[in-house]
Structure formats: structure tokens, C-alpha cells
Design a protein around this motif. Sequence first.
Motif, short mmCIF file in Angstrom:
data_model
loop_
_atom_site.label_atom_id
_atom_site.label_comp_id
_atom_site.label_asym_id
_atom_site.label_seq_id
_atom_site.Cartn_x
_atom_site.Cartn_y
_atom_site.Cartn_z
N UNK A 92 0.86 -1.17 0.00
CA UNK A 92 0.00 0.00 0.00
C UNK A 92 0.90 1.23 0.00
N UNK A 93 1.00 1.90 -1.14
CA UNK A 93 1.89 3.05 -1.25
C UNK A 93 1.44 4.22 -0.38
N UNK A 94 0.15 4.30 -0.12
CA UNK A 94 -0.34 5.37 0.76
C UNK A 94 0.25 5.22 2.16
N UNK A 95 0.43 3.98 2.57
CA UNK A 95 0.98 3.70 3.90
C UNK A 95 2.51 3.63 3.86
N UNK A 96 3.06 2.95 2.85
CA UNK A 96 4.49 2.62 2.85
C UNK A 96 5.33 3.48 1.92
N UNK A 97 4.73 4.44 1.21
CA UNK A 97 5.50 5.29 0.31
C UNK A 97 5.65 4.66 -1.06
N UNK A 98 6.20 5.44 -1.98
CA UNK A 98 6.34 5.01 -3.37
C UNK A 98 7.83 4.86 -3.68
N UNK A 99 8.33 3.64 -3.54
CA UNK A 99 9.76 3.36 -3.69
C UNK A 99 9.94 2.16 -4.60
N UNK A 100 10.96 2.21 -5.44
CA UNK A 100 11.16 1.14 -6.42
C UNK A 100 12.63 0.82 -6.58
N UNK A 101 12.95 -0.45 -6.56
CA UNK A 101 14.32 -0.89 -6.82
C UNK A 101 14.73 -0.49 -8.23
N UNK A 102 15.97 0.02 -8.34
CA UNK A 102 16.49 0.46 -9.62
C UNK A 102 16.45 1.95 -9.82
N UNK A 103 15.76 2.66 -8.93
CA UNK A 103 15.65 4.12 -9.05
C UNK A 103 16.58 4.86 -8.10
N UNK A 104 17.44 4.12 -7.41
CA UNK A 104 18.44 4.79 -6.59
C UNK A 104 18.24 4.61 -5.10
N UNK A 105 19.25 5.00 -4.29
CA UNK A 105 19.16 4.94 -2.83
C UNK A 105 17.98 5.75 -2.32
N UNK A 106 17.51 5.41 -1.13
CA UNK A 106 16.40 6.11 -0.49
C UNK A 106 16.93 6.92 0.69
N UNK A 107 16.62 8.21 0.68
CA UNK A 107 17.01 9.10 1.78
C UNK A 107 15.77 9.40 2.61
N UNK A 160 22.89 -0.82 -5.57
CA UNK A 160 24.04 -1.16 -4.73
C UNK A 160 25.22 -0.25 -5.08
N UNK A 161 25.50 -0.11 -6.36
CA UNK A 161 26.60 0.75 -6.80
C UNK A 161 26.35 2.20 -6.41
N UNK A 162 25.12 2.65 -6.52
CA UNK A 162 24.82 4.05 -6.22
C UNK A 162 24.89 4.35 -4.72
N UNK A 163 24.54 3.38 -3.88
CA UNK A 163 24.72 3.58 -2.44
C UNK A 163 26.20 3.72 -2.11
N UNK A 164 27.02 2.82 -2.67
CA UNK A 164 28.47 2.90 -2.44
C UNK A 164 29.00 4.25 -2.91
N UNK A 165 28.62 4.66 -4.10
CA UNK A 165 29.12 5.90 -4.67
C UNK A 165 28.69 7.11 -3.86
N UNK A 166 27.45 7.11 -3.37
CA UNK A 166 26.97 8.25 -2.59
C UNK A 166 27.72 8.38 -1.27
N UNK A 167 27.94 7.29 -0.58
CA UNK A 167 28.72 7.35 0.66
C UNK A 167 30.15 7.80 0.39
N UNK A 168 30.74 7.25 -0.65
CA UNK A 168 32.12 7.60 -1.01
C UNK A 168 32.24 9.09 -1.32
#
Length: 356
Positions: free
Chosen positions: A245-260, A332-340
Motif C-alpha cells: 500500500x503506497x499510501x501507507x508505505x510510500x512510493x519506492x522502487x528498486x532500480x531508481x536509486x538509494x532512499x534518503x 548497490x553501486x549508487x549507495x556505495x558511490x553516494x557514501x564515497x
Amino acid sequence: MNQSSKEFLVKYLNNASPTGFESSGQQLWLDYIKPYTDNYFTDVYGSAVAVINPDAKYKVVIEAHADEISWFVNFITEEGYIYVRRNGGSDHQIAPSKRVNIHTKKGIVKGVFGWPAIHVRDNKSEEAPSLKNIFIDCGCSSKDEVLEKGIHVGSVITFEDDFTELNDRYFVGRALDNRIGGFMIAEVAKRLKENQQQLPFGLYVVNAVQEEIGLRGAQMIAQRIKPDVAIITDVCHDTASPMYNKIVSGDLKAGLGPVLTYGPAVQNNLLDMIIEVAEGKEVPFQRASASRATGTDTDAFAYSNEGVASALISLPLKYMHTTVEMAHQEDVENVINLMYEFLLQLPNEHDFRYIK
């Protein structure tokens, strides 16, 4: 991802590290990260910390948790069947027909979660899997035979499923929550070393234990390190897959980048800096909100000591707390890159306070 990184990822994800019994995975992790850091230490419950610039006054943490959900042997019948209780948020509904490893001092004992055949069940009053009826069969005909194999009340049990890939796009397996995080923070240290980047502050790469039963390892290690800044990485739900339920859990999708994540435990000046880095380096990201707590080790670090500027970078995950958790390789790559990239631009002794 180069070959050495991939080999470590597969070996690390396939190794069992149940909550409270993480030591074998922690040793694998330390062996991998040691060449890229200056020293390391562990605490009495098994959290592991690899350090760059240990003598620096200003301390920055990047953190993940090492433990996976599992089961405990709770009761053994006279006929040799084993009933269980949870160690963390294990899902009783996925258990029937799963193969398991029962960890004993004599070694691993194989077993299966048994279940009666569909054509002998009464569909009108069919009993769903629950902690009251799921059971393990390890091929023994009596309680004494079970005990002879080294199995006892308190023996820990993990699912047998191993790492695989789907469509050259997804990593799939059990316990990506959150050993994939341990992999990502290790890759940040590796990238710093290979690129000969010198940080002006101390970097504490933390792989904490016992997150799945209440952030316990992070609570302990945060008190020991007393960091100035903490960046936590964990997983969050891909809500684009069915039954969310996106109304409850938000609108998030694998492949679109890390979640802040936005929330009380997240320090807003720190979050704004991470967003500036993401935008400047063209790292795609998504946004989420948390209510009273993030439910991750972010909460433990944020509210430790006198308060630590903390933020959460999450990896979208499909089918959390199953044996087929799925993470997009680009995320996975984008999380590593963002922290770096965040670490490279962080000024030494930066003051994140709102009011100065």
C-alpha cells in the motif's frame, strides 16, 4: 564490480550470521576490509569496526548491521520433530517446505520444515502456518536421536537458500538484509584505498550485530566510539511490487536509486549535505519519511551519548525477510558511490548544529 568484490559478496551473503551468532560472518568481513584500513577492533558481543585515521579527533561512522533473522529450537517431541521460536522477525508463513541448517557444536545438521500434503487437508477449515504448527524434520525417529546429533533447545536454525542473480540485474538471496550493507560499507573503504584518497578525519566502518532484535549492537558500539557523524545504511521496502500500500508505505522502487529518509532521528543539515552531494554527482535517489523512529540503527546512533548527527541511506529491497530478497545492482553501486562522494567532500570538524 570487480572480481574480488564479487567473490567476497557471494561468500559473505552465503555465510550464515544469525542474530547473536554473527562471529563467522564478522571474521569474513574483517579479513576482507583489513587491507583497506589502518586497524580494527571488536566488542564483547561481536560488532566489528575497521578504522582509517584512528588518531584523528573528529570521528565519522559509516555503518551497517551484520545479523540475519533465524529460528531457535524450542521443543523436541519424543518422535523427533522440532518446534521453533523466532530469532528476529522470521516469517512463519514461508517456512513450510523450506530446507534448513541446524547449527550445532558437532557441525551443521540438515533438516526441512515439513507440511502435510494439500489433498489431505480440509480446505474449509484449513489451518494456516503459524508458530504453533510449523515443525522441522531432520530425519530422526526419536528425541534421543535428535539429541545425539548435537541439537538441543537453543540451537539456532537458518534457511539453506544461497545467493543467485536474476536477469543480470538483481542480486537475490536470504539475508541481503543487511549483509549487503556490510558489503557496501566495505567497498567504500576499498575505493578510498584504491583511489589513494586521504581523509582529514577518522573513519569508523562499523558492522554491528543484533539489529534485528532491537538495534542492540549499534547501541553498544555507538557508546564506545562516540562519533561526531554517523551515516547508516540499511534496506527498505520496494513498494512497487504487488501487495504493498503506497499510501501507507510510500512510493519506492528498486532500480531508481538509494532512499534518503526524513524523520526526527535524521539530522536535517546532514541530510541536506547528502542530497547536495547526490545532486552534484548525479546519483539518483528517492525520498521516504519515518514517523517516531526509522526502525534502523540510525536511531541508536542519533540518540547515543549527547546526540550524534545521523542520517540513513537505504537500499530498496524486494521481499524483505524472505529467502528471495532482491536488490538491484545499480542501487548497490549508487549507495556505495553516494557514501564515497559524501566522505570526500565532508569538511573536517564540520559542525552540524542547527543553532550555533
